[in-house]
Design an enzyme around this catalytic site. Structure first.
Site, PDB file in Angstrom:
ATOM      1  N   ARG A  84       0.852  -1.404  -0.109  1.00  0.00           N
ATOM      2  CA  ARG A  84      -0.103  -0.127  -0.110  1.00  0.00           C
ATOM      3  C   ARG A  84       0.779   1.261   0.090  1.00  0.00           C
ATOM      4  O   ARG A  84       0.350   2.226  -0.492  1.00  0.00           O
ATOM      5  CB  ARG A  84      -0.973   0.093   1.185  1.00  0.00           C
ATOM      6  CG  ARG A  84      -1.817  -1.091   1.201  1.00  0.00           C
ATOM      7  CD  ARG A  84      -2.749  -1.372   2.359  1.00  0.00           C
ATOM      8  NE  ARG A  84      -3.454  -0.074   2.806  1.00  0.00           N
ATOM      9  CZ  ARG A  84      -3.708  -0.048   4.044  1.00  0.00           C
ATOM     10  NH1 ARG A  84      -3.156  -0.480   5.195  1.00  0.00           N
ATOM     11  NH2 ARG A  84      -4.525   1.269   4.313  1.00  0.00           N
ATOM     12  N   TYR A  91     -11.576  14.746   0.041  1.00  0.00           N
ATOM     13  CA  TYR A  91     -11.942  15.729   1.012  1.00  0.00           C
ATOM     14  C   TYR A  91     -10.865  15.762   2.028  1.00  0.00           C
ATOM     15  O   TYR A  91     -10.270  14.765   2.284  1.00  0.00           O
ATOM     16  CB  TYR A  91     -13.147  15.742   1.477  1.00  0.00           C
ATOM     17  CG  TYR A  91     -13.663  14.063   2.077  1.00  0.00           C
ATOM     18  CD1 TYR A  91     -14.055  13.297   1.578  1.00  0.00           C
ATOM     19  CD2 TYR A  91     -13.526  14.170   3.650  1.00  0.00           C
ATOM     20  CE1 TYR A  91     -14.261  11.844   2.270  1.00  0.00           C
ATOM     21  CE2 TYR A  91     -13.767  12.922   4.277  1.00  0.00           C
ATOM     22  CZ  TYR A  91     -14.309  11.822   3.422  1.00  0.00           C
ATOM     23  OH  TYR A  91     -14.379  10.676   4.140  1.00  0.00           O
ATOM     24  N   PRO A  92     -10.645  17.092   2.519  1.00  0.00           N
ATOM     25  CA  PRO A  92      -9.653  17.277   3.474  1.00  0.00           C
ATOM     26  C   PRO A  92     -10.277  17.232   4.809  1.00  0.00           C
ATOM     27  O   PRO A  92     -11.842  17.487   4.921  1.00  0.00           O
ATOM     28  CB  PRO A  92      -9.163  18.651   3.290  1.00  0.00           C
ATOM     29  CG  PRO A  92     -10.325  19.200   2.900  1.00  0.00           C
ATOM     30  CD  PRO A  92     -11.273  18.594   2.096  1.00  0.00           C
ATOM     31  N   HIS A 142     -12.545   2.373  14.230  1.00  0.00           N
ATOM     32  CA  HIS A 142     -12.696   3.200  12.887  1.00  0.00           C
ATOM     33  C   HIS A 142     -12.198   2.288  11.639  1.00  0.00           C
ATOM     34  O   HIS A 142     -12.931   1.945  10.744  1.00  0.00           O
ATOM     35  CB  HIS A 142     -11.656   4.465  12.786  1.00  0.00           C
ATOM     36  CG  HIS A 142     -11.414   4.799  11.450  1.00  0.00           C
ATOM     37  ND1 HIS A 142     -12.310   5.596  10.794  1.00  0.00           N
ATOM     38  CD2 HIS A 142     -10.410   4.508  10.493  1.00  0.00           C
ATOM     39  CE1 HIS A 142     -11.696   6.058   9.443  1.00  0.00           C
ATOM     40  NE2 HIS A 142     -10.706   5.352   9.474  1.00  0.00           N
ATOM     41  N   GLN A 176      -9.256   3.278  -0.165  1.00  0.00           N
ATOM     42  CA  GLN A 176      -8.945   4.659   0.413  1.00  0.00           C
ATOM     43  C   GLN A 176      -7.620   4.889   0.412  1.00  0.00           C
ATOM     44  O   GLN A 176      -6.748   3.939   0.520  1.00  0.00           O
ATOM     45  CB  GLN A 176      -9.485   4.504   2.108  1.00  0.00           C
ATOM     46  CG  GLN A 176      -8.764   4.613   3.182  1.00  0.00           C
ATOM     47  CD  GLN A 176      -8.003   3.523   3.449  1.00  0.00           C
ATOM     48  OE1 GLN A 176      -8.134   2.477   2.600  1.00  0.00           O
ATOM     49  NE2 GLN A 176      -7.687   3.415   4.746  1.00  0.00           N
ATOM     50  N   SER A 207     -15.046   9.624  14.210  1.00  0.00           N
ATOM     51  CA  SER A 207     -15.678  10.756  13.234  1.00  0.00           C
ATOM     52  C   SER A 207     -16.844  11.703  13.963  1.00  0.00           C
ATOM     53  O   SER A 207     -17.174  12.740  13.652  1.00  0.00           O
ATOM     54  CB  SER A 207     -16.263  10.110  12.113  1.00  0.00           C
ATOM     55  OG  SER A 207     -15.393   9.436  11.236  1.00  0.00           O
TER      56      SER A 207
END
Ligand code: 76R
Length: 286
Positions: free
Chosen positions: A154, A168-169, A195, A208, A246
């Site tokens: 990765r 997106y930041p 998460h 991701q 989040s």
């Protein structure tokens, strides 16, 4: 350099996202020969950047007023990114591209669990934090983490060639009781574990790419998501909103969403009559 409160990361590609508006009316006004010249020059540079072992390039047609074209550049240093930025700006095509936004970051694999284990192990071995032995043992364990096949694959992975892209930041909050950075390490580690579990329930459906931008840009991380179906973004990001990492701590910047397309489809994108395609066949893509 190593601090007990700070999770380590493995870092790789220098990344520059650039979002542009394309002045379609002005471009359409050119005659066919001018368009062909502009398209040929840009295609040659983009193909080189997408093919080279030391760079990568993702092209995406964006939806909405925030931009028409997103270029995602990977390079092996900031210096090399600077060169790439200048070369794109020198293209005749740039006369029709208006910069709308950009983002500078470095690809990272977060090592919350590894770091905690390393700390515990070094404590057990009686090594004093920040001593030479402590640092050396730390370096050795990070090298080992980098060599783990899953991480190695990765770390220097190329931009995922999946049709839909979303960028997106984001920040982790520093607000009263919801201050990520003053939350004890074990709590942060357990939230990151949760998460990761939610993330992994989407395994295969989404790719991701997390890049760190603390010290480089206005937000703390850049999040790139890639999937074969845009609904996956909605489901994943929604599911994550319920997760403490989040729900309590995440703050988000603007979102950019669109369709990736192959370099060889640049002309289709510029013509603006059909949606430029992403060819699964790597030979066609690069
Ligand atoms: O990389 C790994 O698989 C290990 C676990 C993991 C880490 C360390 C992981 C897994 N992430 C990590 C770190 Mn993530 N991630 C986001 C977002 O929209 C939101 O609410 C947040 C934006 C998404 C959608 C997402 C997806 N992740 C991070 C970090 C760094 C935090 C730090 O270091 O403090 C951020 C900011 C972040 C944000 N994450 C996963 C995913 C997915 C889908 C996975 C599982 C990947 C897989 O195994 O397939």
């Amino acid at each position: 350099m190593r601090h007990p409160n700070v999770p380590e990361s493995l870092d790789s590609w220098s990344i520059l996202h650039r979002m542009f508006r394309l002045d379609r009316r002005a471009y359409d006004g050119l005659d066919a020969a001018q368009k062909a010249t502009i398209e040929r020059e840009a295609t040659a540079l983009f193909a080189e950047l997408a093919r080279d072992d030391d760079t990568d390039l993702g092209l995406a047609q964006l939806l909405g007023h925030k931009g028409d074209l997103m270029l995602t550049h990977y390079a092996r240093s900031f210096d090399a990114l600077g060169e790439v930025q200048a070369r794109v700006d020198k293209l005749a095509l740039s006369d029709f591209l208006e910069p709308g936004a950009s983002y500078v970051s470095v690809l990272e694999l977060g090592l919350y669990e590894h770091t905690a284990k390393i700390h515990a192990e070094l404590r057990d071995r009686g090594l004093k934090p920040h001593s030479e032995d402590w640092n050396a043992a730390f370096d050795a364990m990070l090298d080992q983490a980098a060599a783990e096949p899953r991480n190695a694959a990765r770390l220097w992975a190329r931009i995922p060639r999946r049709r839909y892209a979303c960028f997106y930041p984001m920040n982790k909050k520093r607000d009263g009781n919801d201050n990520w950075y003053s939350t004890p390490y074990p709590e942060r580690a357990s939230m990151m574990l949760e998460h990761g579990k939610i993330g992994r329930s989407f395994h295969g459906h989404v790719t991701q790419v997390i890049s760190g931008s603390i010290g480089f840009d206005d937000w703390e991380w850049g999040v790139d998501l890639y999937a074969d179906d845009p609904l996956v973004f909605k489901k994943l990001v929604y599911a994550m909103r319920f997760d403490a990492a989040s729900a309590r701590f995440a703050e988000f910047g603007e979102f950019w969403t669109g369709m990736q397309f192959s370099v060889s489809q640049l002309g289709v994108f510029l013509a603006g009559e059909a949606s430029p395609a992403l060819f699964a066949d790597e030979a066609a893509v690069r």
